[in-house]
Design an enzyme around this catalytic site. Structure first.
Site, PDB file in Angstrom:
ATOM      1  N   HIS A   1       2.434   1.991  -3.154  1.00 12.25           N
ATOM      2  CA  HIS A   1       1.563   2.956  -3.817  1.00 12.25           C
ATOM      3  C   HIS A   1       2.109   4.382  -3.742  1.00 12.25           C
ATOM      4  O   HIS A   1       1.412   5.334  -4.033  1.00 12.25           O
ATOM      5  CB  HIS A   1       0.144   2.887  -3.241  1.00 12.25           C
ATOM      6  CG  HIS A   1      -0.529   1.569  -3.484  1.00 12.25           C
ATOM      7  ND1 HIS A   1      -1.812   1.290  -3.070  1.00 12.25           N
ATOM      8  CD2 HIS A   1      -0.086   0.441  -4.108  1.00 12.25           C
ATOM      9  CE1 HIS A   1      -2.128   0.043  -3.426  1.00 12.25           C
ATOM     10  NE2 HIS A   1      -1.099  -0.488  -4.049  1.00 12.25           N
TER      11      HIS A   1
ATOM     12  N   ASP B   1       0.872  -1.180   0.000  1.00 11.10           N
ATOM     13  CA  ASP B   1       0.000   0.000   0.000  1.00 11.10           C
ATOM     14  C   ASP B   1       0.909   1.230   0.000  1.00 11.10           C
ATOM     15  O   ASP B   1       2.053   1.136  -0.441  1.00 11.10           O
ATOM     16  CB  ASP B   1      -0.928  -0.074   1.228  1.00 11.10           C
ATOM     17  CG  ASP B   1      -2.209   0.722   1.045  1.00 11.10           C
ATOM     18  OD1 ASP B   1      -2.207   1.697   0.270  1.00 11.10           O
ATOM     19  OD2 ASP B   1      -3.227   0.383   1.689  1.00 11.10           O
TER      20      ASP B   1
END
Ligand SMILES: *[C@@H]1O[C@H](CO)[C@@H](O)[C@H](O)[C@H]1NC(C)=O
Ligand SMILES: *[C@@H]1O[C@H](CO)[C@@H](O)[C@H](O)[C@H]1NC(C)=O
Ligand SMILES: *[C@@H]1O[C@H](CO)[C@@H](O)[C@H](O)[C@H]1NC(C)=O
Length: 395
Positions: A240, A217
């Site tokens: 991310h 993430d």
């Protein structure tokens, strides 16, 4: 001559006395509290007892967790403490594999002023069971335990600590002030859900320096109420990217301001530098301002620079509207490297609250092999560009 020698001796004595005074006075070794480094016995009670004795002692004190593998259920290290409390983690701490062994947090520090948490040890969140559960089971609990959390901690220094395979995120600060993360190493597979590296919420004065973060993430997520955040010399990937948001979904959210990101590398990430806000109304606009991104290298990044104020995942955004988050004074300076999609710079701002004073200064992005010619997209943006612009600026 004798006087000189005497004087030198006196200086030496003063020096020794002073260095003694700043030394750690007391060590609280978890082994003296019944800890067992066999990787099976639950050590949470032993850890908390050692903490409690350290926390209630004056001066500079240290909880010692020596080398070895320690199975640990949820621990809460609660202040206020009397002096400066150090937790030195030399061993590996292993979380229970059950995804629901605790709510929100595995190892938590709260209400502590003057705290040092140091490595070279490692937190192993045993996340794979939770990731499987979340992939298969759609009503997977949203609040999986984050490996190490800090609530209302002031003057915290976390350094040389590693964290792998968290269930929820790896580290989180909430309501903290003056926190430094230095040389923290974080890793989880690129496809592991919800494994944010460091999440900063409602905190003032957070520095992240020389970290290496690879996860599934956001490497770093900055959310509501964060101010004076400085990120430097961080390597991020996979993951991310370095992300602000999502913001603007709830009326209780607070402004985000004064963020500096300098000399970082993003490698094989889905985003590079991202600011994201919901396309939903708020009772009053939220302000996001004063960001500087400088000297950033992108290596095979899908969205190198992205402001997305149209965030509205299907089914979760019943009252769609232009975002009520006002973004202003954001500069991107000396950003270079390779993009893995055609839109290298994507500035999708709110139609109701256009972005103000967005600066693109010296942007040099080129396409990865197989990606077509790059372009920039702007909507609802005021700003300017300076220096080299590759691809050409949309401002
Ligand atoms: C911030 O915290 C550090 C310890 O991490 C401390 O040395 C420093 O004095 C603190 N700064 C302020 C302004 O309190
Ligand atoms: C944080 O920034 C604000 C202004 O946004 C400033 O007044 C304050 O002194 C800063 N605090 C710290 C801890 O740097
Ligand atoms: C930039 O960061 C890298 C680590 O990622 C570090 O080795 C290098 O010294 C930094 N450069 C500057 C100018 O601070």
């Amino acid at each position: 001559m004798a006087a000189k020698v005497l004087f030198a001796l006196c200086l030496l004595l003063v020096f020794i006395a002073e260095s003694q005074a700043t030394k750690v006075k007391n060590f609280f070794n978890v082994m003296n509290y019944g800890a067992t480094a066999d990787g099976k016995t639950d050590n949470s009670a032993a850890f908390m007892k050692a903490w409690s004795d350290a926390c209630n002692s004056n001066g500079k004190v240290a909880v010692m967790i020596p080398r070895g593998t320690y199975f640990v259920k949820q621990v809460i290290f609660k202040g206020p403490c009397k002096g400066l409390t150090i937790v030195r983690i030399e061993g590996d701490l292993i979380a229970p594999s059950d995804p629901f062994f605790a709510k929100d947090t595995w190892i938590n520090f709260r209400y502590v002023k003057n705290l040092i948490v140091s490595g070279p040890g490692r937190l192993d969140g045993q996340g794979s069971s939770a990731w499987e559960d979340c992939t298969k089971n759609h009503n997977c609990r949203p609040s999986l335990p984050i490996s190490m959390t800090f609530d209302f901690v002031t003057n915290g220094y976390i350094h040389h600590l590693s964290s792998i395979n968290s269930k929820g995120g790896h580290f989180k600060t909430y309501g903290c002030e003056n926190m430094t993360f230095k040389k923290v190493k974080i890793s989880a597979p690129g496809d592991s859900p919800n494994t944010d590296g460091i999440k900063i919420a409602n905190s003032n004065g957070v520095a992240i320096d020389r970290g290496n973060i690879g996860t599934g993430d956001d490497c770093i997520a900055i959310i509501s109420g964060s101010k004076n955040v400085s990120i430097s010399d961080v390597f991020c990937g996979p993951g991310h990217g370095i992300s602000v948001g999502s913001l603007g979904h709830n009326d209780w959210e607070q402004n985000v301001e004064n963020i500096k990101v300098k000399n970082c590398t993003l490698s094989d990430t889905t985003n590079g530098l991202r600011i994201k806000s919901w396309a939903t109304p708020l009772s009053k606009p939220l302000k996001v301002s004063n960001f500087v991104y400088e000297d950033i290298v992108m290596n095979n990044v899908y969205n190198p620079i992205i402001i997305d104020q149209e965030y509205c995942p299907s089914g979760t955004c019943s009252n769609k509207d232009a975002s009520h988050v006002e973004i202003s004074d954001v500069s991107f300076k000396n950003i270079r490297g390779s993009s893995n999609t055609q839109v290298a710079v994507n500035l999708k701002c709110s139609a109701k609250f256009p972005c103000k004073n967005i600066i693109l200064d010296t942007i040099d992005l080129w396409q990865n092999r197989g990606v077509g010619r790059l372009s920039n997209l702007c909507s609802n943006v005021n700003g300017a560009s300076y220096g080299k612009q590759n691809p050409s600026s949309c401002l």
